[in-house]
Design a protein around this motif. Structure first.
Motif, PDB file in Angstrom:
ATOM      1  N   MET A   1      16.910 -19.382 -39.884  1.00  0.00           N
ATOM      2  CA  MET A   1      16.094 -19.618 -41.080  1.00  0.00           C
ATOM      3  C   MET A   1      15.958 -18.327 -41.873  1.00  0.00           C
ATOM      4  O   MET A   1      15.636 -17.285 -41.325  1.00  0.00           O
ATOM      5  N   ARG A   2      16.211 -18.403 -43.157  1.00  0.00           N
ATOM      6  CA  ARG A   2      16.173 -17.222 -44.005  1.00  0.00           C
ATOM      7  C   ARG A   2      14.720 -16.797 -44.264  1.00  0.00           C
ATOM      8  O   ARG A   2      13.871 -17.619 -44.593  1.00  0.00           O
ATOM      9  N   VAL A   3      14.461 -15.504 -44.109  1.00  0.00           N
ATOM     10  CA  VAL A   3      13.124 -14.968 -44.329  1.00  0.00           C
ATOM     11  C   VAL A   3      12.969 -14.574 -45.793  1.00  0.00           C
ATOM     12  O   VAL A   3      13.816 -13.876 -46.354  1.00  0.00           O
ATOM     13  N   THR A   4      11.900 -15.022 -46.417  1.00  0.00           N
ATOM     14  CA  THR A   4      11.668 -14.680 -47.817  1.00  0.00           C
ATOM     15  C   THR A   4      11.254 -13.220 -47.931  1.00  0.00           C
ATOM     16  O   THR A   4      10.837 -12.590 -46.947  1.00  0.00           O
ATOM     17  N   LYS A   5      11.342 -12.680 -49.139  1.00  0.00           N
ATOM     18  CA  LYS A   5      10.924 -11.298 -49.366  1.00  0.00           C
ATOM     19  C   LYS A   5       9.444 -11.114 -49.045  1.00  0.00           C
ATOM     20  O   LYS A   5       9.040 -10.095 -48.478  1.00  0.00           O
ATOM     21  N   ALA A   6       8.657 -12.117 -49.403  1.00  0.00           N
ATOM     22  CA  ALA A   6       7.219 -12.036 -49.141  1.00  0.00           C
ATOM     23  C   ALA A   6       6.946 -12.016 -47.638  1.00  0.00           C
ATOM     24  O   ALA A   6       6.109 -11.247 -47.153  1.00  0.00           O
ATOM     25  N   GLN A   7       7.672 -12.855 -46.888  1.00  0.00           N
ATOM     26  CA  GLN A   7       7.480 -12.894 -45.445  1.00  0.00           C
ATOM     27  C   GLN A   7       7.966 -11.607 -44.792  1.00  0.00           C
ATOM     28  O   GLN A   7       7.330 -11.080 -43.870  1.00  0.00           O
ATOM     29  N   ALA A   8       9.071 -11.078 -45.308  1.00  0.00           N
ATOM     30  CA  ALA A   8       9.599  -9.816 -44.775  1.00  0.00           C
ATOM     31  C   ALA A   8       8.598  -8.687 -44.981  1.00  0.00           C
ATOM     32  O   ALA A   8       8.380  -7.851 -44.090  1.00  0.00           O
ATOM     33  N   GLN A   9       7.960  -8.657 -46.150  1.00  0.00           N
ATOM     34  CA  GLN A   9       6.962  -7.628 -46.423  1.00  0.00           C
ATOM     35  C   GLN A   9       5.742  -7.806 -45.533  1.00  0.00           C
ATOM     36  O   GLN A   9       5.173  -6.830 -45.029  1.00  0.00           O
ATOM     37  N   GLU A  10       5.357  -9.055 -45.319  1.00  0.00           N
ATOM     38  CA  GLU A  10       4.220  -9.332 -44.439  1.00  0.00           C
ATOM     39  C   GLU A  10       4.529  -8.885 -43.015  1.00  0.00           C
ATOM     40  O   GLU A  10       3.673  -8.302 -42.334  1.00  0.00           O
ATOM     41  N   ASN A  11       5.748  -9.140 -42.555  1.00  0.00           N
ATOM     42  CA  ASN A  11       6.156  -8.726 -41.219  1.00  0.00           C
ATOM     43  C   ASN A  11       6.145  -7.203 -41.101  1.00  0.00           C
ATOM     44  O   ASN A  11       5.699  -6.638 -40.099  1.00  0.00           O
ATOM     45  N   ARG A  12       6.637  -6.557 -42.131  1.00  0.00           N
ATOM     46  CA  ARG A  12       6.693  -5.094 -42.138  1.00  0.00           C
ATOM     47  C   ARG A  12       5.279  -4.497 -42.069  1.00  0.00           C
ATOM     48  O   ARG A  12       5.025  -3.547 -41.329  1.00  0.00           O
ATOM     49  N   THR A  13       4.380  -5.071 -42.840  1.00  0.00           N
ATOM     50  CA  THR A  13       2.989  -4.612 -42.834  1.00  0.00           C
ATOM     51  C   THR A  13       2.358  -4.795 -41.466  1.00  0.00           C
ATOM     52  O   THR A  13       1.627  -3.918 -40.987  1.00  0.00           O
ATOM     53  N   ARG A  14       2.656  -5.920 -40.821  1.00  0.00           N
ATOM     54  CA  ARG A  14       2.104  -6.171 -39.494  1.00  0.00           C
ATOM     55  C   ARG A  14       2.607  -5.134 -38.491  1.00  0.00           C
ATOM     56  O   ARG A  14       1.860  -4.646 -37.643  1.00  0.00           O
ATOM     57  N   ILE A  15       3.875  -4.773 -38.593  1.00  0.00           N
ATOM     58  CA  ILE A  15       4.437  -3.762 -37.689  1.00  0.00           C
ATOM     59  C   ILE A  15       3.750  -2.419 -37.908  1.00  0.00           C
ATOM     60  O   ILE A  15       3.378  -1.728 -36.951  1.00  0.00           O
ATOM     61  N   ILE A  16       3.567  -2.044 -39.173  1.00  0.00           N
ATOM     62  CA  ILE A  16       2.935  -0.756 -39.479  1.00  0.00           C
ATOM     63  C   ILE A  16       1.495  -0.732 -38.977  1.00  0.00           C
ATOM     64  O   ILE A  16       1.043   0.254 -38.381  1.00  0.00           O
ATOM     65  N   GLU A  17       0.759  -1.809 -39.195  1.00  0.00           N
ATOM     66  CA  GLU A  17      -0.634  -1.852 -38.761  1.00  0.00           C
ATOM     67  C   GLU A  17      -0.745  -1.839 -37.239  1.00  0.00           C
ATOM     68  O   GLU A  17      -1.630  -1.187 -36.676  1.00  0.00           O
ATOM     69  N   THR A  18       0.154  -2.561 -36.573  1.00  0.00           N
ATOM     70  CA  THR A  18       0.168  -2.551 -35.106  1.00  0.00           C
ATOM     71  C   THR A  18       0.488  -1.157 -34.595  1.00  0.00           C
ATOM     72  O   THR A  18      -0.153  -0.651 -33.658  1.00  0.00           O
ATOM     73  N   ALA A  19       1.467  -0.518 -35.216  1.00  0.00           N
ATOM     74  CA  ALA A  19       1.856   0.836 -34.812  1.00  0.00           C
ATOM     75  C   ALA A  19       0.706   1.819 -35.016  1.00  0.00           C
ATOM     76  O   ALA A  19       0.460   2.675 -34.160  1.00  0.00           O
ATOM     77  N   ALA A  20       0.012   1.709 -36.142  1.00  0.00           N
ATOM     78  CA  ALA A  20      -1.088   2.632 -36.425  1.00  0.00           C
ATOM     79  C   ALA A  20      -2.151   2.566 -35.337  1.00  0.00           C
ATOM     80  O   ALA A  20      -2.671   3.596 -34.887  1.00  0.00           O
ATOM     81  N   THR A  21      -2.461   1.361 -34.884  1.00  0.00           N
ATOM     82  CA  THR A  21      -3.450   1.189 -33.824  1.00  0.00           C
ATOM     83  C   THR A  21      -2.948   1.736 -32.492  1.00  0.00           C
ATOM     84  O   THR A  21      -3.642   2.491 -31.808  1.00  0.00           O
ATOM     85  N   LEU A  22      -1.717   1.370 -32.123  1.00  0.00           N
ATOM     86  CA  LEU A  22      -1.164   1.815 -30.842  1.00  0.00           C
ATOM     87  C   LEU A  22      -0.972   3.322 -30.804  1.00  0.00           C
ATOM     88  O   LEU A  22      -1.221   3.962 -29.776  1.00  0.00           O
ATOM     89  N   PHE A  23      -0.529   3.901 -31.901  1.00  0.00           N
ATOM     90  CA  PHE A  23      -0.345   5.349 -31.941  1.00  0.00           C
ATOM     91  C   PHE A  23      -1.679   6.068 -31.768  1.00  0.00           C
ATOM     92  O   PHE A  23      -1.768   7.080 -31.063  1.00  0.00           O
ATOM     93  N   ARG A  24      -2.730   5.566 -32.419  1.00  0.00           N
ATOM     94  CA  ARG A  24      -4.043   6.196 -32.254  1.00  0.00           C
ATOM     95  C   ARG A  24      -4.528   6.074 -30.814  1.00  0.00           C
ATOM     96  O   ARG A  24      -5.176   6.971 -30.280  1.00  0.00           O
TER      97      ARG A  24
END
Length: 214
Positions: A1-24
């Motif tokens: 299933m093709r991921v939309t640009k909006a979904q890709a951005q949402e996924n990217r944001t989730r990764i960054i937010e998860t990383a920020a918490t885990l790194f801290r």
């Protein structure tokens, strides 16, 4: 299933937010890309659809943390900031707390790009605090900035020292209590007047995460 640009951005944001918490919580070397992606709900291979390397993610997660520092610190006055920042609740909420206090030691061993991000973030933090310090007519230019740097360095140092002690150690609390008192006593009298008692609401640490008012 093709991921939309909006979904890709949402996924990217989730990764960054998860990383920020885990790194801290664990430091930059304390979590692997595979584990991070699994916790965020994605496959390991999907990481490279968003980032060239873990170093890129480190930089972006730091940028996210610093953007929230400026917003959070700007929403509270200087006395409340000190009471919230130099507290047991912030100490114990490493994953949702201030990026600087949690990761400044790690950043010193990272790339110049990461160090540049920390420099910019710390500069913005100092600027916000200096605006709260103010300057009297008889003080030299830069006096408010010097006060802000002292407050920030003292606050972060207290947090780092306290976290280095066992959670149940009386010294962990003593460091926070003594430092908070000393910082507040050194504030300009016009700022320190009517200083409230420290709040231990469990969410104060969001100086580096969600807004402290959320």
């Amino acid at each position: 299933m093709r991921v939309t640009k909006a979904q890709a951005q949402e996924n990217r944001t989730r990764i960054i937010e998860t990383a920020a918490t885990l790194f801290r919580e664990r430091g930059y070397d304390g979590v692997s890309v595979a584990e991070l992606m699994s916790i965020a709900g994605f496959t390991h291979g999907g990481f490279y659809n968003h980032f060239r390397s873990k170093a890129d993610l480190v930089t972006e997660s730091a940028a996210l943390g610093f953007s929230r520092i400026a917003a959070g610190a700007g929403e509270i006055d200087l006395v409340e900031f000190v009471n919230r920042y130099v507290s047991r609740a912030h100490r114990d909420a490493r994953g949702s707390g201030c990026t600087v206090a949690a990761l400044c030691g790690d950043a010193a061993r990272q790339s110049d790009d990461v160090k540049a991000m920390f420099k910019a973030g710390i500069e913005a933090f100092v600027t916000v605090l200096a605006g709260e310090c103010g300057r009297t007519e008889d003080e030299e230019p830069g006096a408010a900035r010097a006060k802000a740097i002292n407050i920030l360095a003292h606050s972060i140092g207290a947090m780092v020292l306290s976290r280095a002690c066992p959670d149940a150690s009386s010294l962990a609390d003593e460091i926070l209590d003594v430092s908070r008192t000393q910082i507040l006593e050194a504030l300009p009298k016009t700022v320190a007047a009517g200083s409230p008692q420290p709040r231990h609401d469990g969410h104060l640490a969001q100086i580096g995460g969600r807004s402290p008012r959320s």
